[in-house]
Motif scaffolding. Sequence first.
Motif, PDB file in Angstrom:
ATOM      1  N   VAL A 140       0.846  -1.203   0.000  1.00  0.00           N
ATOM      2  CA  VAL A 140       0.000   0.000   0.000  1.00  0.00           C
ATOM      3  C   VAL A 140       0.879   1.250   0.000  1.00  0.00           C
ATOM      4  CG1 VAL A 140      -2.004  -1.113   1.018  1.00  0.00           C
ATOM      5  CG2 VAL A 140      -0.263  -0.151   2.511  1.00  0.00           C
ATOM      6  N   ARG A 141       0.377   2.302  -0.627  1.00  0.00           N
ATOM      7  CA  ARG A 141       1.161   3.507  -0.864  1.00  0.00           C
ATOM      8  C   ARG A 141       0.632   4.687  -0.066  1.00  0.00           C
ATOM      9  NH1 ARG A 141       3.254   3.195  -6.233  1.00  0.00           N
ATOM     10  NH2 ARG A 141       4.036   5.324  -5.938  1.00  0.00           N
ATOM     11  N   ARG A 142       1.528   5.612   0.212  1.00  0.00           N
ATOM     12  CA  ARG A 142       1.192   6.817   0.980  1.00  0.00           C
ATOM     13  C   ARG A 142       0.035   7.578   0.345  1.00  0.00           C
ATOM     14  NH1 ARG A 142       2.648  11.893  -0.119  1.00  0.00           N
ATOM     15  NH2 ARG A 142       4.160  11.188  -1.674  1.00  0.00           N
ATOM     16  N   GLU A 143       0.012   7.664  -0.977  1.00  0.00           N
ATOM     17  CA  GLU A 143      -0.993   8.477  -1.669  1.00  0.00           C
ATOM     18  C   GLU A 143      -2.414   7.923  -1.524  1.00  0.00           C
ATOM     19  OE1 GLU A 143       2.939   8.934  -3.884  1.00  0.00           O
ATOM     20  OE2 GLU A 143       1.816   7.343  -2.871  1.00  0.00           O
ATOM     21  N   GLU A 144      -2.548   6.660  -1.132  1.00  0.00           N
ATOM     22  CA  GLU A 144      -3.878   6.075  -0.968  1.00  0.00           C
ATOM     23  C   GLU A 144      -4.200   5.844   0.508  1.00  0.00           C
ATOM     24  OE1 GLU A 144      -3.921   2.309  -3.072  1.00  0.00           O
ATOM     25  OE2 GLU A 144      -1.983   1.726  -2.235  1.00  0.00           O
ATOM     26  N   GLU A 145      -3.484   6.541   1.382  1.00  0.00           N
ATOM     27  CA  GLU A 145      -3.641   6.347   2.826  1.00  0.00           C
ATOM     28  C   GLU A 145      -5.093   6.481   3.272  1.00  0.00           C
ATOM     29  OE1 GLU A 145      -2.957   8.850   6.934  1.00  0.00           O
ATOM     30  OE2 GLU A 145      -2.057   9.543   5.051  1.00  0.00           O
ATOM     31  N   HIS A 146      -5.775   7.528   2.801  1.00  0.00           N
ATOM     32  CA  HIS A 146      -7.141   7.802   3.274  1.00  0.00           C
ATOM     33  C   HIS A 146      -8.063   6.633   2.932  1.00  0.00           C
ATOM     34  CE1 HIS A 146     -10.496  10.162   4.640  1.00  0.00           C
ATOM     35  NE2 HIS A 146     -11.069  10.169   3.446  1.00  0.00           N
ATOM     36  N   VAL A 204      -7.228   3.500   1.987  1.00  0.00           N
ATOM     37  CA  VAL A 204      -6.785   2.243   2.601  1.00  0.00           C
ATOM     38  C   VAL A 204      -7.190   2.202   4.074  1.00  0.00           C
ATOM     39  CG1 VAL A 204      -4.744   0.933   3.321  1.00  0.00           C
ATOM     40  CG2 VAL A 204      -4.906   1.786   0.981  1.00  0.00           C
ATOM     41  N   THR A 205      -7.089   3.335   4.761  1.00  0.00           N
ATOM     42  CA  THR A 205      -7.478   3.382   6.176  1.00  0.00           C
ATOM     43  C   THR A 205      -8.970   3.114   6.325  1.00  0.00           C
ATOM     44  OG1 THR A 205      -5.706   4.971   6.650  1.00  0.00           O
ATOM     45  CG2 THR A 205      -7.489   4.812   8.254  1.00  0.00           C
ATOM     46  N   ARG A 206      -9.787   3.707   5.449  1.00  0.00           N
ATOM     47  CA  ARG A 206     -11.224   3.444   5.506  1.00  0.00           C
ATOM     48  C   ARG A 206     -11.530   1.978   5.174  1.00  0.00           C
ATOM     49  NH1 ARG A 206     -14.345   8.252   2.398  1.00  0.00           N
ATOM     50  NH2 ARG A 206     -12.741   7.870   0.810  1.00  0.00           N
ATOM     51  N   LEU A 207     -10.778   1.420   4.239  1.00  0.00           N
ATOM     52  CA  LEU A 207     -10.949   0.009   3.899  1.00  0.00           C
ATOM     53  C   LEU A 207     -10.607  -0.874   5.094  1.00  0.00           C
ATOM     54  CD1 LEU A 207     -11.454  -2.252   1.843  1.00  0.00           C
ATOM     55  CD2 LEU A 207      -9.105  -1.944   1.034  1.00  0.00           C
TER      56      LEU A 207
END
Length: 428
Positions: free
Chosen positions: A245-251, A253-256
């Motif tokens: 997982v990448r920093r740019e998709e943090e939001h 991925v966290t919700r997932l």
Amino acid sequence: MAMTGVGLALKAYGLAWKLALPLLGLNGRLKDGWEQRTLAGGMPAPADLWMQAASGGEAYLAWEVLRHLKPTGAETLRVLVTTNTLQGYQTLLRAAEEINGRKAGLAVQPWYFPFDAPELMGRMVRRVNPKLAVILETEIWPGFLSACKAGNVRVLLANGRMTTKSLAGYMSWPGLFRALAPDLIMAVSETDGRRFGTLFGRERVGGMPNIKFDRMGDAGPMPRKNNPLRDLIREGDPFVIFGSVRREEEHDVTRLAAGLMSERPTTVLGLFPRHMHHLDLWRRAMDGAGLNWVLRSRLTGPARPGTVILWDTFGELVPAYGLATAAFVGGSLAPLGGQNFLEPLTSGVTPVTGPHWKNFAWVGRELLDSGLAVEASGWQEALESLKKIIDHTPPRREVAAAAKRYIRDRRGGAEAVAKQVADSLNKD
């Protein structure tokens, strides 16, 4: 661009390197191999073939090609393999140990790729004096290419991949790169071939199967008794991996992650950051979502259900897939190009990816159309897909067998490169 223009461009490029080198010395990530990168500690032995593999992934591709190479005559084929990263260098060391140990007429020497300052590259090429240079994937360095041109070294770019973003960057100096073009480019798809053709000229571009299919052709589910991570995940506990997982998709991925742990509270979630230096970001994200987490390095026994394991240990993603119930493959919820979802598949796990996986278009849309992998439009759809897989997990052996059939028909890339190398070396 006239040759005078090319000369001026290279002169400006060399000046930029002179200014940059003192600053690069302050970068802790470049301290490994510094004397080799700057040639301050000497230079490698001469070689017939120089193969450049940017980092860990490309180093494995180089390893696969080395396994298929054969001496072109009675003499030993001397091969210099270079890389830009510590992970790549460690991989090449293992490759050299295997290939040299076989005593099959190859002598492999790993080395760090020098900084691309034209003066350094000129010295390196004159010292190594290869007959052929092989670049894997998208390693287009002006200093290296110009030194090869000056030394009459043929250049083959193999397993070629190019994104639209990379092409746009190279097209800022189209005349320079056209003048320094490799002699032959073997692209892994028609789309990549068109991009290379735009930059270097279509007449130089051919095709080949992706070597990554060769690497995975013999992969399969690892028996639990042989899995080095078996004591961390209890048999029967749902174990879901978020891979690379990448920093740019943090939001997203966290919700997932929060949604998954809320709706399937007995799950153990293994979160593997693509870049380990962003681990603190994921710690804060898990804290912000109110999730229980533990560092992999602190885990000495089975993880408790409902725990997120933040994976801070290198090299364990593939064995983790061998224990997984389901997997989400990162780099795909933001326009980052995705990550390789063949790895979980060959381990017998149906992978879920977001909509952004264009960097892995070489895998083929057929993989998703056949149901071997699942494409989700966003994190909500990814959550629903993961829940379905957890509740009705396909048999691991059946998934792995279907993946193996898919891959089998797409192998042959390493052999194609080895044949092209032999043909080029035999021209002398």
